[in-house]
Scaffold this motif. Structure first.
Motif, PDB file in Angstrom:
ATOM      1  N   ASP A  92      19.691  34.414  31.244  1.00 55.69           N
ATOM      2  CA  ASP A  92      20.370  35.672  30.901  1.00 55.69           C
ATOM      3  C   ASP A  92      20.040  36.089  29.470  1.00 55.69           C
ATOM      4  O   ASP A  92      19.755  37.259  29.197  1.00 55.69           O
ATOM      5  CB  ASP A  92      21.891  35.519  31.042  1.00 55.69           C
TER       6      ASP A  92
ATOM      7  N   VAL B 177      24.680  41.051  33.775  1.00 55.26           N
ATOM      8  CA  VAL B 177      24.814  39.607  34.012  1.00 55.26           C
ATOM      9  C   VAL B 177      26.233  39.104  33.764  1.00 55.26           C
ATOM     10  O   VAL B 177      26.645  38.091  34.339  1.00 55.26           O
ATOM     11  CB  VAL B 177      23.804  38.795  33.180  1.00 55.26           C
TER      12      VAL B 177
ATOM     13  N   LEU C 275      16.875  36.197  38.685  1.00 60.45           N
ATOM     14  CA  LEU C 275      18.167  36.794  39.033  1.00 60.45           C
ATOM     15  C   LEU C 275      18.276  37.105  40.524  1.00 60.45           C
ATOM     16  O   LEU C 275      19.317  36.872  41.152  1.00 60.45           O
ATOM     17  CB  LEU C 275      18.383  38.081  38.228  1.00 60.45           C
TER      18      LEU C 275
END
Length: 240
Positions: free
Chosen positions: A114, A136, A202
């Protein structure tokens, strides 16, 4: 220097999200269906982040095949890490469900990724870095909650849990600094490739971890609407 300050400020959002989710787990018990709704919202937000911001931005590269390869590499990277966690959990005796330590290391790695996304995105455009942080953090809150809940189930002392919660939150700051210092001044294609790499991570995290976890103990009735709502909310934020 102002740019670096803003990047660190952006990265504090997911760090506080992870830590705050862990602190919440210390004092409240969240109904599984409510957690399912939160995870569906998080999945919707992350999917919107990938499809509305990250991939369109990365595909502006003059050599898009490098970006696409980096995206696939990101997915393979997470699968490899996930297999490593499975191996660790097997060594610890938890073959059917992730052990608390496996969850902890998974969250810490995700937190670093992240930060890398926020640092890299901010180098391209500060607004992109901010939107990445917003995207995030929605997943980091339930992740932090799940981590500390797992440690509570193992009977680990509260003081130790709080320390571990802190160390699960810090990697996002390290990742943001790494993204900034290592990529600043690099050719734009390198920044785009790293952006695509984190997008691949992700997407794989969402498909393999967040969505399955949201269904683990039954799906909330409004789960599909929560997913769409999370996607729409982020899309709205990105155009304001």
């Amino acid at each position: 220097m102002n740019e670096l300050f803003l990047i660190l400020l952006f990265s504090l959002l997911p760090a506080l999200g992870t830590f705050g989710g862990g602190i919440a787990a210390e004092y409240i018990n969240i109904n599984r269906k409510n957690l399912s709704l939160a995870l569906h919202v998080a999945a919707g937000v992350i999917l919107a982040l990938i499809s509305v911001e990250l991939i369109p931005q990365a595909l502006k590269a003059s050599t898009p095949w490098i970006v696409i390869l980096a995206f696939v590499t990101g997915g393979l990277f997470f699968v490899t890490i996930d297999q490593l966690i499975d191996f660790v959990q097997g060594q610890l005796g938890g073959k059917k469900s992730k052990t608390a330590w496996a969850i902890f290391f998974g969250v810490a790695i995700d937190s670093f990724t992240d930060g890398l996304l926020i640092g890299t995105g901010s180098l391209i455009d500060l607004q992109l870095g901010f939107l990445a942080a917003i995207g995030v953090v929605s997943a980091d809150i339930p992740e932090g909650f799940a981590t500390i809940s797992a440690f509570k189930e193992k009977g680990i002392k509260r003081k130790t849990r709080i320390i571990l919660n802190f160390f699960a939150s810090v990697p996002v700051l390290i990742g943001a600094l790494a993204g900034y210092w290592l990529l600043k001044g690099q050719p734009l294609i390198v920044e785009y490739a790293v952006l695509a790499f984190t997008a691949g991570v992700l997407l794989t995290v969402t498909a393999e971890e967040i969505i399955p976890e949201s269904h683990r103990n039954g799906e909330a009735r409004l789960a599909a609407l929560a997913l769409i709502g999370g996607f729409a909310l982020f899309a709205l934020i990105s155009v304001i």
